[in-house]
Design a protein around this motif. Structure first.
Motif, PDB file in Angstrom:
ATOM      1  N   ILE A  55       0.839  -1.199   0.000  1.00  0.00           N
ATOM      2  CA  ILE A  55       0.000   0.000   0.000  1.00  0.00           C
ATOM      3  C   ILE A  55       0.871   1.245   0.000  1.00  0.00           C
ATOM      4  CG2 ILE A  55      -1.663   1.345   1.350  1.00  0.00           C
ATOM      5  CD1 ILE A  55      -2.826  -1.414   2.261  1.00  0.00           C
ATOM      6  N   ARG A  74      -7.157   1.371  -4.385  1.00  0.00           N
ATOM      7  CA  ARG A  74      -7.556   1.012  -3.019  1.00  0.00           C
ATOM      8  C   ARG A  74      -9.017   0.611  -2.959  1.00  0.00           C
ATOM      9  NH1 ARG A  74      -5.790  -1.241   0.592  1.00  0.00           N
ATOM     10  NH2 ARG A  74      -6.687  -0.110   2.301  1.00  0.00           N
ATOM     11  N   GLN A 122      -9.826  -3.257  -1.753  1.00  0.00           N
ATOM     12  CA  GLN A 122     -10.244  -3.294  -0.355  1.00  0.00           C
ATOM     13  C   GLN A 122     -11.359  -4.316  -0.161  1.00  0.00           C
ATOM     14  OE1 GLN A 122     -10.976   0.593   1.144  1.00  0.00           O
ATOM     15  NE2 GLN A 122     -10.113   0.059   3.101  1.00  0.00           N
ATOM     16  N   ARG A 125       1.104   3.994  -2.967  1.00  0.00           N
ATOM     17  CA  ARG A 125       0.831   5.406  -2.654  1.00  0.00           C
ATOM     18  C   ARG A 125       1.955   6.302  -3.169  1.00  0.00           C
ATOM     19  NH1 ARG A 125      -0.227   5.082   2.628  1.00  0.00           N
ATOM     20  NH2 ARG A 125      -2.472   5.149   2.346  1.00  0.00           N
TER      21      ARG A 125
END
Length: 97
Positions: free
Chosen positions: A44, A60, A64, A48
């Motif tokens: 993650i 995301r 998720q 990012r």
């Protein structure tokens, strides 16, 4: 070793492959951990840093809670996914038949 150090030690090729694996629907985070030693949170953080904000948010939202990205959420007996047209892959290296 902190997250920035782990990410900084990756080659461009490895970074590209991790991003590709992270975008794939059927590649679980556990596969990335086995091949590159990065936890889900490390992935993650890498995404990012490497992506535009809008692309990161889209990714995301996509991963998720997705069952195929989280091995614990997958149906029993589903160890991995391999497309019928996919070549043999061994430790992130594609070998010819």
């Amino acid at each position: 070793m902190s997250t920035p150090a782990i990410i900084a030690d990756l080659s461009i090729v490895d970074t590209d492959r991790i991003i590709e694996m992270a975008w794939e629907d059927r590649t679980p985070f556990d596969a990335i951990k086995v091949q590159f030693g990065l936890s889900e949170q490390n992935v993650i953080d890498l995404m990012r840093r490497q992506m535009k904000l809008s692309s990161f948010k889209m990714w995301r939202a996509r991963v998720q809670g997705r069952q195929t990205k989280h091995a614990k959420l997958q149906a029993d007996g589903t160890d991995r996914f391999k497309c019928t047209s996919q070549r043999q892959i061994t430790l992130n290296k594609i070998s010819k038949r």
